[in-house]
Design an enzyme around this catalytic site. Structure first.
Site, short mmCIF file in Angstrom:
data_model
loop_
_atom_site.label_atom_id
_atom_site.label_comp_id
_atom_site.label_asym_id
_atom_site.label_seq_id
_atom_site.Cartn_x
_atom_site.Cartn_y
_atom_site.Cartn_z
N ARG A 1 0.85 -1.18 0.00
CA ARG A 1 0.00 0.00 0.00
C ARG A 1 0.89 1.24 0.00
NH1 ARG A 1 -4.52 -0.52 -1.96
NH2 ARG A 1 -5.68 0.88 -0.59
N ASP B 1 5.21 -0.32 -6.54
CA ASP B 1 4.06 -0.63 -7.38
C ASP B 1 2.84 0.12 -6.89
OD1 ASP B 1 2.75 -2.22 -9.49
OD2 ASP B 1 1.72 -3.23 -7.83
N GLU C 1 -1.79 7.87 -5.09
CA GLU C 1 -2.16 7.26 -6.37
C GLU C 1 -3.64 7.39 -6.71
OE1 GLU C 1 -3.11 2.62 -6.02
OE2 GLU C 1 -1.07 3.08 -5.40
N HIS D 1 0.57 -0.15 -9.96
CA HIS D 1 -0.30 -1.00 -9.15
C HIS D 1 -0.72 -2.25 -9.94
CE1 HIS D 1 -3.09 -0.73 -5.43
NE2 HIS D 1 -2.96 -1.98 -5.78
#
Length: 347
Positions: free
Chosen positions: A231, A255, A260, A292
């Protein structure tokens, strides 16, 4: 059961159709859930969401007004859902407790490999017939110390891969798994100070938010590799930018990104004003950002779809029980760990 699924990407449709087999009447829309788009839930029984949907208290209240009784998320995380508000309005919650931990573990390794061996730079140079090796020196993973923060299913899957490469694997988790002979248990400070590579595998809770911050970074080795496939808000990004600038972080692979929401999963290449913090991160040649996509394998997508439909099945048949079908229970379980994490949390 009638449901509306928000934030649906084109590639998800085949997996949901295969899992559903026309059992439920599901409307698939690409819009994310918000106060404005909640209207699409009118007349439905359930709402299906994803990580970046707005499932805040005001949205849940509006959904309840439309008669929604169930919310299931196509993710293991439930931090995007205001669980208390759902409980207040009698809305049952479900998640995907886990899915293909190998998918997450393999992307974690891909980031680590690509950063270490400068794969992106080498590929870009080679495209232009520049085959110099001068700035492509990496290191052997063999013998390095890898620190895993969080030892759920994905953390354990990562541990297995690093073990197979001859790394020394140390780990921290408030609920350290039993019968784990290939990971040495350490406290968080020891992990920060000892690890050459640190990989995060935690849920986002009040206790884990910004677990990587200025104080934590100061305890790490100079030139440490930091990987986050969990996260975004586990990392205080502004502190990490400073650590990149001064060389404390030698390699960063993420990632997920703290800010985001409204950015990842969408095309922003034509935006005049790009996210300034993310732009600063990506200005560093030793940073690799992926959008992600740790979950993005065919196997994982099918498992997510299967569990999502299973949640609807269980609600329809009044058989929804246990961790596999209640976000409220999941969050309550996290509260136990939050207290311990706060004790060890570097402030």
């Amino acid at each position: 059961m009638k449901a509306v699924a928000y934030s649906i990407k084109p590639f998800e449709k085949e997996f949901l159709a295969k899992a559903n087999q026309k059992k439920h009447d599901i409307t698939l829309i690409s819009n994310s859930l918000s106060l404005e788009t909640a209207i699409y839930a009118e007349g439905k029984d359930a709402v299906i969401v994803f990580t970046n949907d707005d499932v805040s208290a005001p949205v849940i209240e509006r959904l309840a007004g439309f008669g929604i009784k169930y919310i299931t998320t196509r993710s293991s995380s439930v931090d995007q859902i205001n669980v208390a508000a759902a409980d207040k309005f009698g809305i049952k919650l479900a998640n995907v407790p886990y899915y293909s931990p190998q998918a997450v573990a393999e992307l974690t390794m891909a980031l680590a490999f690509a950063l270490n061996r400068h794969i992106v730079k080498a590929e870009e140079q080679s495209k232009h017939f520049d085959f110099r090796n001068d700035e492509l020196i990496g290191f052997n993973f063999y013998g390095k110390t890898v620190g895993l923060v969080g030892l759920g299913k994905s953390g354990l899957a990562v541990a297995n891969i690093f073990n197979g490469m001859g790394c020394v694997v140390i780990g921290y988790d408030p609920a350290f798994p039993e019968n784990t002979n290939n990971i040495r248990e350490v406290d968080l400070d020891t992990l920060f100070a000892s690890a050459d590579i640190i990989s995060l595998h935690l849920p986002l809770t009040p206790g884990t938010k910004h677990i990587i911050n200025k104080a934590a970074l100061e305890k790490m080795k100079h030139g440490v590799m930091l990987i986050n496939t969990s996260r975004g808000e586990l990392i205080n990004t502004k502190d990490v930018v400073v650590a990149l600038d001064n060389g404390k972080i030698g390699y960063l692979g993420i990632d997920v990104y703290e800010y985001e929401k409204g950015l990842f999963f969408e095309d922003h290449k034509n935006d005049i004003d790009k996210d300034p913090i993310l732009s600063r991160l990506m200005d560093h040649p030793n940073v690799l950002v992926t959008p992600h996509q740790a979950y993005l394998t065919r196997e994982a997508l099918q498992e997510i779809a299967n569990q999502t439909i299973k949640n609807l099945d269980q609600w329809q048949n009044n058989t929804c029980v246990g961790n596999a079908c209640t976000g409220i229970k999941k969050c309550q379980d996290h509260e136990v760990n939050q207290t311990q994490l706060k004790k060890a949390h570097v402030n």
